[in-house]
Enzyme design. Structure first.
Site, short mmCIF file in Angstrom:
data_model
loop_
_atom_site.label_atom_id
_atom_site.label_comp_id
_atom_site.label_asym_id
_atom_site.label_seq_id
_atom_site.Cartn_x
_atom_site.Cartn_y
_atom_site.Cartn_z
N CYS A 1 -19.52 -11.39 40.76
CA CYS A 1 -19.45 -12.72 40.17
C CYS A 1 -17.99 -13.10 39.95
O CYS A 1 -17.23 -12.33 39.37
CB CYS A 1 -20.22 -12.72 38.85
SG CYS A 1 -19.92 -14.17 37.82
N GLU A 2 -17.60 -14.27 40.42
CA GLU A 2 -16.20 -14.66 40.29
C GLU A 2 -15.83 -15.08 38.87
O GLU A 2 -14.65 -15.21 38.55
CB GLU A 2 -15.86 -15.78 41.26
CG GLU A 2 -16.53 -17.11 40.98
CD GLU A 2 -16.13 -18.17 42.00
OE1 GLU A 2 -16.05 -19.34 41.61
OE2 GLU A 2 -15.90 -17.84 43.18
N HIS A 3 -16.82 -15.28 38.01
CA HIS A 3 -16.53 -15.70 36.64
C HIS A 3 -16.15 -14.53 35.74
O HIS A 3 -15.28 -14.66 34.87
CB HIS A 3 -17.73 -16.44 36.05
CG HIS A 3 -18.09 -17.67 36.80
ND1 HIS A 3 -19.39 -18.12 36.95
CD2 HIS A 3 -17.32 -18.56 37.49
CE1 HIS A 3 -19.41 -19.23 37.67
NE2 HIS A 3 -18.16 -19.50 38.01
N HIS A 4 -16.83 -13.39 35.92
CA HIS A 4 -16.57 -12.23 35.07
C HIS A 4 -16.19 -10.98 35.85
O HIS A 4 -15.89 -9.94 35.26
CB HIS A 4 -17.80 -11.92 34.20
CG HIS A 4 -18.21 -13.04 33.30
ND1 HIS A 4 -19.19 -13.95 33.63
CD2 HIS A 4 -17.74 -13.41 32.08
CE1 HIS A 4 -19.32 -14.83 32.65
NE2 HIS A 4 -18.47 -14.53 31.70
N GLN B 1 -23.72 -17.31 43.41
CA GLN B 1 -24.93 -17.23 44.22
C GLN B 1 -25.21 -18.53 44.96
O GLN B 1 -25.65 -18.51 46.12
CB GLN B 1 -26.12 -16.84 43.34
CG GLN B 1 -27.41 -16.64 44.11
CD GLN B 1 -28.54 -16.15 43.22
OE1 GLN B 1 -28.30 -15.51 42.20
NE2 GLN B 1 -29.77 -16.45 43.60
#
Length: 205
Positions: A96-99, A137
């Protein structure tokens, strides 16, 4: 016993490193600094090789970062089919690119051939390529459809991706077992509800 090779790669300023894989050395160096900022001792036995392991892990899990998804499908064959071609239950792992924590699950890919088809393993390779990068995703699902559409010019393409996100399961709302489903389509699959329903039946949904 201290692993001298580990200290050379992660404890040396990356500007002074002479290892052949400079990017890996740089990442290991900064992972060591993160451990120090977290209050850990990167020289204790359990963490001694951790910076190098993490650097190698990122190298593996981000191996698709600079790969054009369409290039994975560059070997095609002049062939037609009376029905859809569907490859289901393609497992994948992504970050996940956010976390920067994993999300993982299965992808189902189908297309209605026009004049060309592609080897079935290439569809699995495509999923692997778009997942091995910092990703979300929704974009991953669209990238699968866009790549097949561009490479094969079929009558239609559809992809359904199901995944469990550890950023939701292990932190934040902490809801283990929750799954996210995304779907993208082009051509006839985008316009024809009956075709989409047939695809869902064929993958057991």
């Amino acid at each position: 016993m201290i692993n001298e090779q580990s200290l050379t790669s992660s404890n040396t300023d990356p500007g002074q490193a002479s290892q052949p894989n400079q990017e890996r050395v740089n990442v290991a160096y900064h992972v060591r600094k993160i451990l120090e900022l977290l209050g850990e001792n990167p020289d204790r036995e359990g963490l001694l090789d951790t910076p190098d392991r993490v650097a190698k892990m990122f190298e593996e899990m981000l191996s698709g970062l600079n790969v054009d998804p369409v290039s994975v499908l560059n070997t095609t064959f002049e062939e037609t089919s009376d029905g859809p071609v569907i490859v289901s239950d393609i497992t994948f792992y992504s970050l996940c690119e956010h976390h920067m924590v994993p999300f993982f699950g299965k992808a189902h890919v189908g297309y209605l051939p026009g004049k060309r088809i592609v080897g079935l393993s290439k569809l699995a390779r495509l999923v692997e390529t778009v997942s091995q990068r910092l990703q979300v995703q929704e974009r991953m699902t669209s990238q699968i459809v866009n790549a097949v559409t561009t490479a094969l010019e079929p009558e239609g393409v559809i992809a359904l991706v199901e995944a469990e996100h550890t950023c939701m399961c292990a932190r934040g709302v902490k809801k283990p077992g929750s799954r996210t489903t995304t779907i993208a389509a082009s051509g006839r699959y985008k316009d024809d509800v009956a075709l989409r329903q047939e695809f869902l039946r064929m993958i057991g949904k």
